[in-house]
Scaffold this active site. Structure first.
Site, mmCIF file in Angstrom:
data_model
loop_
_atom_site.group_PDB
_atom_site.id
_atom_site.type_symbol
_atom_site.label_atom_id
_atom_site.label_comp_id
_atom_site.label_asym_id
_atom_site.label_seq_id
_atom_site.Cartn_x
_atom_site.Cartn_y
_atom_site.Cartn_z
ATOM 1 N N LYS A 17 39.304 66.295 19.154
ATOM 2 C CA LYS A 17 39.462 67.660 18.599
ATOM 3 C C LYS A 17 39.115 68.731 19.624
ATOM 4 O O LYS A 17 38.416 68.485 20.615
ATOM 5 C CB LYS A 17 38.599 67.830 17.343
ATOM 6 C CG LYS A 17 37.086 67.578 17.526
ATOM 7 C CD LYS A 17 36.294 68.742 18.096
ATOM 8 C CE LYS A 17 34.855 68.371 18.388
ATOM 9 N NZ LYS A 17 34.139 69.341 19.224
ATOM 10 N N ASP A 145 30.631 65.968 13.283
ATOM 11 C CA ASP A 145 32.077 66.045 13.560
ATOM 12 C C ASP A 145 32.868 64.867 12.989
ATOM 13 O O ASP A 145 34.089 64.832 13.098
ATOM 14 C CB ASP A 145 32.328 66.060 15.079
ATOM 15 C CG ASP A 145 31.839 67.334 15.739
ATOM 16 O OD1 ASP A 145 31.589 68.314 15.016
ATOM 17 O OD2 ASP A 145 31.716 67.345 16.978
HETATM 18 O O1 C5P Z 1 25.998 65.362 14.585
HETATM 19 P P1 C5P Z 1 26.048 64.987 16.026
HETATM 20 O O2 C5P Z 1 25.328 63.699 16.297
HETATM 21 O O3 C5P Z 1 27.399 65.044 16.619
HETATM 22 O O4 C5P Z 1 25.214 66.113 16.784
HETATM 23 C C1 C5P Z 1 24.668 65.909 18.051
HETATM 24 C C2 C5P Z 1 23.600 66.943 18.305
HETATM 25 O O5 C5P Z 1 24.169 68.233 18.458
HETATM 26 C C3 C5P Z 1 22.565 67.095 17.211
HETATM 27 O O6 C5P Z 1 21.536 66.166 17.341
HETATM 28 C C4 C5P Z 1 22.082 68.515 17.426
HETATM 29 O O7 C5P Z 1 21.155 68.557 18.482
HETATM 30 C C5 C5P Z 1 23.340 69.226 17.906
HETATM 31 N N1 C5P Z 1 24.028 69.905 16.787
HETATM 32 C C6 C5P Z 1 23.474 71.065 16.286
HETATM 33 N N2 C5P Z 1 24.101 71.703 15.244
HETATM 34 C C7 C5P Z 1 25.257 71.231 14.729
HETATM 35 C C8 C5P Z 1 25.861 70.059 15.258
HETATM 36 C C9 C5P Z 1 25.205 69.418 16.300
HETATM 37 O O8 C5P Z 1 22.426 71.524 16.731
HETATM 38 N N3 C5P Z 1 25.836 71.875 13.725
#
Ligand code: C5P
Length: 310
Positions: A17, A145
Site C-alpha cells: 500500500k 495496517d
Molecule cells: O501496528 P504495527 O505493528 O504495524 O505498528 C508498528 C509500530 O508503529 C507500533 O508499534 C507503533 O510504534 C507505531 N504506530 C503508531 N501508531 C499507529 C500505527 C503504528 O505509533 N497508528
C-alpha cells in the site's frame, strides 16, 4: 519440490500500500498514534503459499536480504497462522512460504500484506470459514495496517489505521515507486515525529485524538483525477523519515523534475511514491529515475486486497 510448487498449497496474493494521505495525531497510552489516513493498494504483491503440515514453519524467497525477515514467531504471517488455529480450534500446523516483492521495512505494509494473506490462506487450507468480520478482527490484533491489506482498494483509515471506510476511487492511479536497499523502522519514525513536535511545542498540551481526511483528497480520488490529488497529498511521517535519511529530500525533487506530479514518502518510508498523470507519464518518469541509478517500479492502484489465486 519448492513450496510454491506444492500442489496442495493454497496460494494467496496480497498487495502493498501507499498512504496517499497520512495525518498523525497524539500518542495514546498504548504507544499507538491517532491517525487519519487514506490507503491505496497498489500492484506490487506478496505471494503466500500455505501447505498442510504437523508443525508451523516459514520460508521466504524473493529479492530480500535473508537476515531482515524473521522466520519464527516474530514474523507477522506466522503469528497470523497461529491466531487462525487458536481462534478456530485447529490442531494442525502449516508450512508457509512467502514470495516477497514488497520492500522489507519500506513503508508499504509488506509484513502486513503477509499477515493478511496468511489469515486468508490458513482459513482456506483448514476450511475454518471464519468469515470477513472475524478475519478483520484478527487482522486488527496483528497490526494497524493488516485490515487494509485484507480489504485492499482505496480506504480511509482512522483509529490506529485499522478502522476502515472504503473510499470511492474508480479511476486508475499510476505511481512510480523508488525503493531503498535499507529500510526504516516504523516505531522509530513515529517516535522521531513526536520528538520533532515536542521541540517546537506542537501537540504538547492537547494532542488531537481525532483527525479528518480533507474533503479535497476524497473528491480527487472520486474523480479519478491525479492532477487534483497531487497538491492535497500529505504525510506527517515524511519529516521524520527525511531527518533520518536526508537523501530522500533530493530524491523527492528528482522525481518531480523527471515529470511526476508530486512525490511522497510512503508511510514511514523510505520508499518514495511518485504520482504521475497516466501510464505513459509514469513510464517516462520510471525510465529517467532508473537512468539516474535508482530502483524504480511502475505500479498502479487501486487493486483488491488478499485474494486466493487459482
Ligand atoms: O501496528 P504495527 O505493528 O504495524 O505498528 C508498528 C509500530 O508503529 C507500533 O508499534 C507503533 O510504534 C507505531 N504506530 C503508531 N501508531 C499507529 C500505527 C503504528 O505509533 N497508528
Amino acid at each position: 519440490m519448492s513450496m510454491a510448487q506444492r500442489s496442495d498449497a493454497v496460494h494467496v496474493r496480497a498487495p502493498g500500500k501507499i498512504n496517499v494521505y497520512l495525518a498523525v495525531g497524539g500518542r495514546h497510552d498504548d504507544g499507538y498514534h491517532a491517525l487519519a489516513t487514506v490507503f491505496q493498494a497498489v500492484s506490487l504483491y506478496e505471494d503466500v503459499y500455505a501447505s498442510p503440515a504437523h508443525d508451523f514453519s516459514l520460508t521466504v524467497s524473493g529479492d530480500v536480504d535473508p537476515g531482515t525477515v524473521p522466520l519464527d514467531d516474530r514474523n507477522l504471517a506466522m503469528r497470523a497462522a497461529r491466531l487462525v488455529a487458536q481462534t478456530a480450534g485447529v490442531t494442525e500446523g502449516v508450512e508457509l512460504h512467502i514470495r516477497k516483492s514488497v520492500p522489507v521495512a519500506g513503508g508499504m505494509g509488506g509484513g502486513s500484506a503477509d499477515a493478511a494473506a496468511a489469515l486468508v490462506a490458513c482459513d482456506a487450507l483448514w476450511g475454518t470459514e471464519l468469515g470477513a468480520s472475524v478475519l478483520h478482527d484478527l487482522a486488527a490484533r496483528l497490526g494497524a495496517d493488516v485490515p487494509f491489506a485484507l480489504h485492499g482498494g482505496t480506504a480511509v483509515g482512522t483509529g490506529r489505521g485499522e478502522r476502515l471506510t472504503p473510499a470511492l476511487a474508480p479511476g486508475r492511479f499510476d505511481w512510480v515507486l523508488v525503493t531503498s536497499e535499507k529500510g526504516l523502522s516504523t516505531p522509530e519514525m513515529y517516535a522521531g515525529l513526536d520528538e520533532l513536535r515536542a521541540r517546537v511545542g506542537a501537540l504538547a498540551d492537547d494532542p488531537p485524538l481525532s483527525l479528518d481526511v480533507p474533503i479535497a483528497v476524497l473528491q480527487a480520488l472520486r474523480a479519478g483525477d491525479p492532477l487534483a490529488l497531487a497538491p492535497s497529498m500529505i504525510n506527517d511521517l515524511e519529516q521524520a523519515a527525511v531527518r533520518e535519511r536526508p537523501s530522500l529530500d533530493l530524491l523527492l525533487a528528482e522525481g518531480v523534475q523527471a515529470g511526476a506530479l508530486t512525490g511522497i514518502v510512503s508511510g514511514s518510508g523510505p520508499t518514495v511514491a511518485f504520482l504521475c498523470a497516466g501510464p505513459e507519464a509514469a513510464a517516462a518518469v520510471q525510465e529517467e529515475l532508473i537512468a539516474a541509478g535508482h530502483r524504480a517500479l511502475h505500479v498502479h492502484g487501486a487493486v483488491p486486497g488478499a485474494r486466493i489465486i487459482g
